[in-house]
Design an enzyme around this catalytic site. Structure first.
Site, PDB file in Angstrom:
ATOM      1  CD  GLU A 483       6.994  -1.368  -6.209  1.00  0.00           C
ATOM      2  OE1 GLU A 483       7.028  -1.143  -7.287  1.00  0.00           O
ATOM      3  OE2 GLU A 483       7.010  -2.757  -5.771  1.00  0.00           O
ATOM      4  CG  ASP A 546      15.125  -6.459  -5.346  1.00  0.00           C
ATOM      5  OD1 ASP A 546      14.026  -5.959  -5.071  1.00  0.00           O
ATOM      6  OD2 ASP A 546      15.337  -7.634  -5.776  1.00  0.00           O
TER       7      ASP A 546
END
Length: 634
Positions: A483, A546
């Site tokens: 995030e 990711d």
């Protein structure tokens, strides 16, 4: 097993689970995220049932109305008895329209009621002045999930339209239209849908959400339609004449007269009629609930509708999501876990700052601005301190008072829309959550520059006090850093520390970042999966996040005294374990900005040098990627 590890790390970690796992009949998939959802559903459904039977036990506040709403939703005897009667007034409103002028006379109220139109409007943050809310206008949605489904050579598109048409015709017959009437209504609706399709963007095109920022003057906006009184509608909704309106898809609005006009009014009217009919099937009789879900089940491969009680819970939880989330957070999320996760977030932010300071491809100027953005990042863990004020207006009209599920649903939805439009020109609350604390997910909000980690995701396999620190870093640590990385992915990088769309990069740094983003696109693009291929452009933002999340979490794990890189990588693969129906996987390939879970696990570790030394991966192994092809961004 060692050989399997070197050929397919995901299967090595999850193989036994994949053999045993069964996808529930009412779900398209099962796995790490989905298993947690199931557990939380069972927990909260038991709570709802207890409160429904013991009203005196309901905690003070809006939970009382949530349970009253649940009782209505779960009263299938009453829903069957009422049949289609609750939705008839809404269908009648559409049926009463004879011209576009009839619609113009009630256009603002039509929007507030949530009735369908060939365009959408709402209030949200101004991307270039994110402190304040402004007026947005967007296109209508299509029947199929994405415009690419309408291509003649699409393997599923034509059949899906047939399933949709057959279902809709049956729904209309159940709603007292004759077979011939229903057939004509559906044919008209499909014809109108076909007018919309050429002018909307695909999911791939919408993956770059900065493209949605297309400011238009009030006059330019109202000129888009010769037939709809867009200006009058806008002024009535927000109480003033906006100087600026953000049009998300200008090409669509340029074609609005071609799409919606007096000549094809009947097509539009019948398109609106089926939208209303289908949107309420889940609130009506059991027969209509089952029938109305046929298309969505078909597209995802689900074989059965949700059980009645679960469907009722989903309606109540969906409508009262933040109320339920705060209840869940207070009761089930401990202060020790909250403090531990907040510590992990701060650790990850520190790692990220170190990586930015030591970055070798960014200039000093851009690095400093990135660090400013990082240090301005808002952090929300567990559950919010307050929930949106509109919940205070939710008062469920009970069965005893003559209320119905549809009546309450319509009333509450209108309250939410009125609240949304009332915020035009006001400051955005940076502390307001856009996700329930009982949601198994997390998010970064680019216009607020905040990261949010709901309580529901903060449990095994993502996080547990029973797991090693390395396993937690490979789970929730990587999610946290993922995030954070969104602040610097191909979308987030376009927004500054205040959430404003503002280029804070030097030209050379931006060019280098674009090159690295293209490398990430290429790494995933075209990988064959579930009878389709991964779209690297559609998934690039999540893949960048990711990659950044995994590498930063790894660095944090290595700072712990008891580090175990085997635990770290193993839990990374474990959190992505998923068993899904092929139809659902193919749907996600078309519309989801995330790569398939297996590829998120397998492809990203190939970019990490420590993965090779931890497990002895060598050239010739399936998990091997040559060093010059490994993508490193953050």
């Amino acid at each position: 097993m060692t050989e399997l590890l070197k050929q397919d790390f995901y299967d090595y970690v999850n193989g036994d689970w994949l053999k045993m796992a069964e996808i529930p009949a009412d779900k398209p998939a099962t796995g790490g995220f989905q298993d947690l959802v199931d557990d939380i559903d069972k927990l909260l459904m038991a709570e709802f049932d207890h409160f429904a039977q013991h009203p005196e036990a309901i905690p003070a506040g809006r939970m009382e109305d949530a349970i009253a709403y649940y009782r209505l939703a779960n009263d299938y005897e009453m829903r069957d008895k009422l049949g289609v009667a609750p939705v008839k007034p809404l269908l009648a409103k559409v049926a009463a329209l004879n011209t576009i002028d009839d619609l113009n006379g009630q256009l603002a109220d039509w929007v507030l009621e949530g009735l369908p139109l060939p365009f959408s409007v709402d209030v949200d943050q101004d991307m270039k002045n994110s402190k304040f809310n402004t007026f947005f206008a967007g296109p209508a949605g299509t029947i199929l999930p994405d415009k690419t489904y309408y291509k003649a050579d699409h393997p599923q598109g034509p059949q899906l339209l047939e399933v949709f048409a057959d279902m809709t015709q049956q729904v209309l017959v159940k709603m007292d239209y004759s077979t011939d009437e229903a057939a004509q209504i559906v044919a008209d609706a499909l014809a109108f849908d076909a007018l919309i399709v050429p002018h909307v963007r695909s999911s791939e095109e919408n993956a770059d959400y900065s493209k949605n920022y297309n400011p238009r003057s009030f006059g330019e906006f109202t000129a888009y339609s010769s037939h709809f009184t867009l200006g009058k509608m806008t002024e009535e909704l927000v109480g003033t004449q906006p100087q600026k309106i953000i049009v998300t898809e200008p090409e669509y609005f340029k074609s609005l007269d071609q799409i919606a006009n007096p000549e094809n009014f009947q097509l539009m009217k019948n398109w609106m009629l089926i939208q209303v009919a289908l949107s309420f099937t889940g609130y009506l009789s059991e027969e209509l609930r089952q029938l109305g879900g046929t298309y969505s089940r078909h597209i995802s491969g689900v074989t059965e509708a949700k059980p009645q009680k679960k469907a009722a819970f989903y309606l109540a939880n969906g409508r009262f999501s933040q109320v339920v989330g705060v209840y869940y957070g207070h009761k089930y999320f401990g202060e020790k876990a909250k403090a531990d996760v907040e510590h992990m977030v701060k650790t990850m932010l520190g790692i990220y700052q170190e990586r930015l300071e030591n970055n070798t491809w960014l200039s000093y100027e851009t690095r400093q601005k990135a660090i400013v953005k990082l240090n301005t990042l808002g952090i929300h863990v567990g559950y919010p301190e307050t929930i949106p004020a509109y919940y205070d207006k939710f008062r469920t009209k009970t069965k005893e008072a003559g209320g119905t599920l549809v009546e309450n649903a319509v009333a509450f939805a209108r309250i939410v829309r009125e609240d949304n439009f009332s915020k035009y020109g006001q400051e955005k609350d940076r502390n307001e959550w856009e996700m329930s604390a009982a949601t198994v997910n997390a998010y970064y909000h680019p216009f607020l520059n905040v990261i949010v980690f709901p309580a529901a995701i903060l449990q095994a396999p993502f996080y547990s006090l029973e797991q090693s620190a390395s396993a937690n870093y490979g789970g929730i640590g990587a999610v946290i850093a993922h995030e954070i990385s969104h602040a610097f992915d191909n979308n987030g990088a376009k927004f500054d520390e205040f959430g404003n769309m503002n280029n804070w990069w030097t030209a050379h740094d931006l060019e280098r970042f674009d090159e690295l983003s293209k490398a990430m696109i290429a790494e995933f693009d075209g990988i064959e999966f579930a009878g389709g291929k991964v779209n690297g452009t559609l998934t690039v933002s999540e893949n960048i996040a990711d990659a950044g999340g995994l590498s930063c979490a790894l660095e944090a794990a290595k700072k712990e005294a008891d580090v175990s890189l085997e635990d770290f990588f193993t839990n990374w693969a474990k959190i992505w374990r998923t068993k899904a129906r092929e139809q659902y996987q193919q749907l996600l390939l078309s519309v989801d900005v995330h790569a398939p879970a297996k590829l998120r696990a397998n492809v990203q570790v190939k970019n990490i040098d420590d993965f090779y030394t931890t497990f002895g991966i060598e050239a010739g192994d399936g998990m091997y990627l040559a060093p010059e092809k490994r993508v490193h961004i953050w």
